[in-house]
Design a protein around this motif. Structure first.
Motif, PDB file in Angstrom:
ATOM      1  N   GLY A   1      43.402  26.964  27.564  1.00 13.39           N
ATOM      2  CA  GLY A   1      42.726  27.195  28.836  1.00 13.39           C
ATOM      3  C   GLY A   1      43.196  28.467  29.512  1.00 13.39           C
ATOM      4  N   LEU A   2      43.572  29.462  28.703  1.00  9.71           N
ATOM      5  CA  LEU A   2      44.051  30.741  29.209  1.00  9.71           C
ATOM      6  C   LEU A   2      43.165  31.857  28.687  1.00  9.71           C
ATOM      7  CD1 LEU A   2      47.843  30.250  28.389  1.00  9.71           C
ATOM      8  CD2 LEU A   2      46.760  29.937  30.603  1.00  9.71           C
ATOM      9  N   SER A   3      43.378  33.063  29.168  1.00 11.85           N
ATOM     10  CA  SER A   3      42.670  34.212  28.621  1.00 11.85           C
ATOM     11  C   SER A   3      43.391  34.681  27.353  1.00 11.85           C
ATOM     12  CB  SER A   3      42.618  35.353  29.636  1.00 11.85           C
ATOM     13  OG  SER A   3      43.904  35.941  29.778  1.00 11.85           O
ATOM     14  N   ARG A   4      42.689  35.444  26.551  1.00 12.11           N
ATOM     15  CA  ARG A   4      43.297  35.979  25.333  1.00 12.11           C
ATOM     16  C   ARG A   4      44.483  36.886  25.676  1.00 12.11           C
ATOM     17  NH1 ARG A   4      40.789  40.249  21.978  1.00 12.11           N
ATOM     18  NH2 ARG A   4      42.191  40.390  20.229  1.00 12.11           N
ATOM     19  N   ARG A   5      44.357  37.649  26.738  1.00 12.44           N
ATOM     20  CA  ARG A   5      45.436  38.539  27.174  1.00 12.44           C
ATOM     21  C   ARG A   5      46.680  37.733  27.574  1.00 12.44           C
ATOM     22  NH1 ARG A   5      46.851  43.211  26.120  1.00 12.44           N
ATOM     23  NH2 ARG A   5      44.851  44.078  26.647  1.00 12.44           N
ATOM     24  N   GLN A   6      46.482  36.596  28.242  1.00 11.88           N
ATOM     25  CA  GLN A   6      47.623  35.757  28.622  1.00 11.88           C
ATOM     26  C   GLN A   6      48.324  35.212  27.383  1.00 11.88           C
ATOM     27  OE1 GLN A   6      45.208  33.302  31.269  1.00 11.88           O
ATOM     28  NE2 GLN A   6      46.675  33.720  32.916  1.00 11.88           N
ATOM     29  N   VAL A   7      47.557  34.834  26.362  1.00  7.25           N
ATOM     30  CA  VAL A   7      48.154  34.358  25.114  1.00  7.25           C
ATOM     31  C   VAL A   7      48.940  35.491  24.463  1.00  7.25           C
ATOM     32  CG1 VAL A   7      47.656  33.544  22.773  1.00  7.25           C
ATOM     33  CG2 VAL A   7      46.475  32.526  24.726  1.00  7.25           C
ATOM     34  N   GLN A   8      48.393  36.693  24.449  1.00  9.79           N
ATOM     35  CA  GLN A   8      49.105  37.841  23.880  1.00  9.79           C
ATOM     36  C   GLN A   8      50.409  38.103  24.633  1.00  9.79           C
ATOM     37  OE1 GLN A   8      45.945  40.716  24.211  1.00  9.79           O
ATOM     38  NE2 GLN A   8      45.229  40.318  22.111  1.00  9.79           N
ATOM     39  N   ASN A   9      50.390  37.932  25.954  1.00  9.07           N
ATOM     40  CA  ASN A   9      51.606  38.118  26.748  1.00  9.07           C
ATOM     41  C   ASN A   9      52.641  37.040  26.430  1.00  9.07           C
ATOM     42  OD1 ASN A   9      50.691  40.443  28.002  1.00  9.07           O
ATOM     43  ND2 ASN A   9      49.887  39.347  29.775  1.00  9.07           N
ATOM     44  N   LEU A  10      52.200  35.801  26.215  1.00  7.32           N
ATOM     45  CA  LEU A  10      53.122  34.724  25.839  1.00  7.32           C
ATOM     46  C   LEU A  10      53.769  35.019  24.492  1.00  7.32           C
ATOM     47  CD1 LEU A  10      51.096  31.546  26.870  1.00  7.32           C
ATOM     48  CD2 LEU A  10      53.123  32.470  27.997  1.00  7.32           C
ATOM     49  N   ILE A  11      52.997  35.574  23.575  1.00 11.37           N
ATOM     50  CA  ILE A  11      53.535  35.954  22.266  1.00 11.37           C
ATOM     51  C   ILE A  11      54.543  37.082  22.436  1.00 11.37           C
ATOM     52  CG2 ILE A  11      52.961  37.007  20.047  1.00 11.37           C
ATOM     53  CD1 ILE A  11      50.244  35.475  20.242  1.00 11.37           C
ATOM     54  N   LYS A  12      54.172  38.083  23.226  1.00 10.67           N
ATOM     55  CA  LYS A  12      55.030  39.248  23.433  1.00 10.67           C
ATOM     56  C   LYS A  12      56.374  38.886  24.046  1.00 10.67           C
ATOM     57  CE  LYS A  12      55.046  43.774  25.643  1.00 10.67           C
ATOM     58  NZ  LYS A  12      54.298  44.705  26.480  1.00 10.67           N
ATOM     59  N   ASP A  13      56.370  37.964  25.025  1.00 12.36           N
ATOM     60  CA  ASP A  13      57.634  37.612  25.672  1.00 12.36           C
ATOM     61  C   ASP A  13      58.399  36.505  24.943  1.00 12.36           C
ATOM     62  OD1 ASP A  13      56.620  35.133  26.516  1.00 12.36           O
ATOM     63  OD2 ASP A  13      56.311  35.770  28.574  1.00 12.36           O
ATOM     64  N   GLY A  14      57.853  36.028  23.817  1.00 12.15           N
ATOM     65  CA  GLY A  14      58.570  35.061  22.987  1.00 12.15           C
ATOM     66  C   GLY A  14      58.369  33.610  23.367  1.00 12.15           C
ATOM     67  N   THR A  15      57.528  33.344  24.358  1.00 12.93           N
ATOM     68  CA  THR A  15      57.279  31.977  24.788  1.00 12.93           C
ATOM     69  C   THR A  15      56.460  31.214  23.753  1.00 12.93           C
ATOM     70  OG1 THR A  15      57.296  32.709  27.081  1.00 12.93           O
ATOM     71  CG2 THR A  15      56.309  30.570  26.647  1.00 12.93           C
ATOM     72  N   LEU A  16      55.538  31.914  23.107  1.00 14.84           N
ATOM     73  CA  LEU A  16      54.668  31.307  22.103  1.00 14.84           C
ATOM     74  C   LEU A  16      54.933  31.965  20.757  1.00 14.84           C
ATOM     75  CD1 LEU A  16      52.323  29.353  21.504  1.00 14.84           C
ATOM     76  CD2 LEU A  16      50.752  31.201  22.106  1.00 14.84           C
ATOM     77  N   PRO A  17      55.532  31.237  19.806  1.00 15.39           N
ATOM     78  CA  PRO A  17      55.795  31.824  18.490  1.00 15.39           C
ATOM     79  C   PRO A  17      54.487  32.138  17.763  1.00 15.39           C
ATOM     80  CG  PRO A  17      56.883  29.669  18.732  1.00 15.39           C
ATOM     81  CD  PRO A  17      56.003  29.864  19.917  1.00 15.39           C
TER      82      PRO A  17
END
Length: 68
Positions: free
Chosen positions: A16-32
């Protein structure tokens, strides 16, 4: 546990997020995520393991009034 791999767009829809938010979660290590070429893929189980996120403005950030 599911070993299905999702694109960032599919993960965004699932979370339920934007694609950019998912990319940011990946970048900061929150989402492997795994990187295949120039494309990131996320395990469905990792999406399901994320705590729910609140929508709206980040805490501590205030909206500025728009000039009329």
């Amino acid at each position: 546990m599911s070993d299905a791999l999702l694109t960032t767009a599919q993960a965004a829809e699932r979370l339920g997020l934007s694609r950019r938010q998912v990319q940011n979660l990946i970048k900061d290590g929150t989402l492997p995520a795994e990187k295949f070429g120039d494309v990131y893929q996320v395990r469905a189980a990792d999406c399901d393991a994320l705590p729910p996120r609140q929508r709206g403005w980040p805490s501590g950030r205030k909206r500025t009034a728009q000039p009329e």
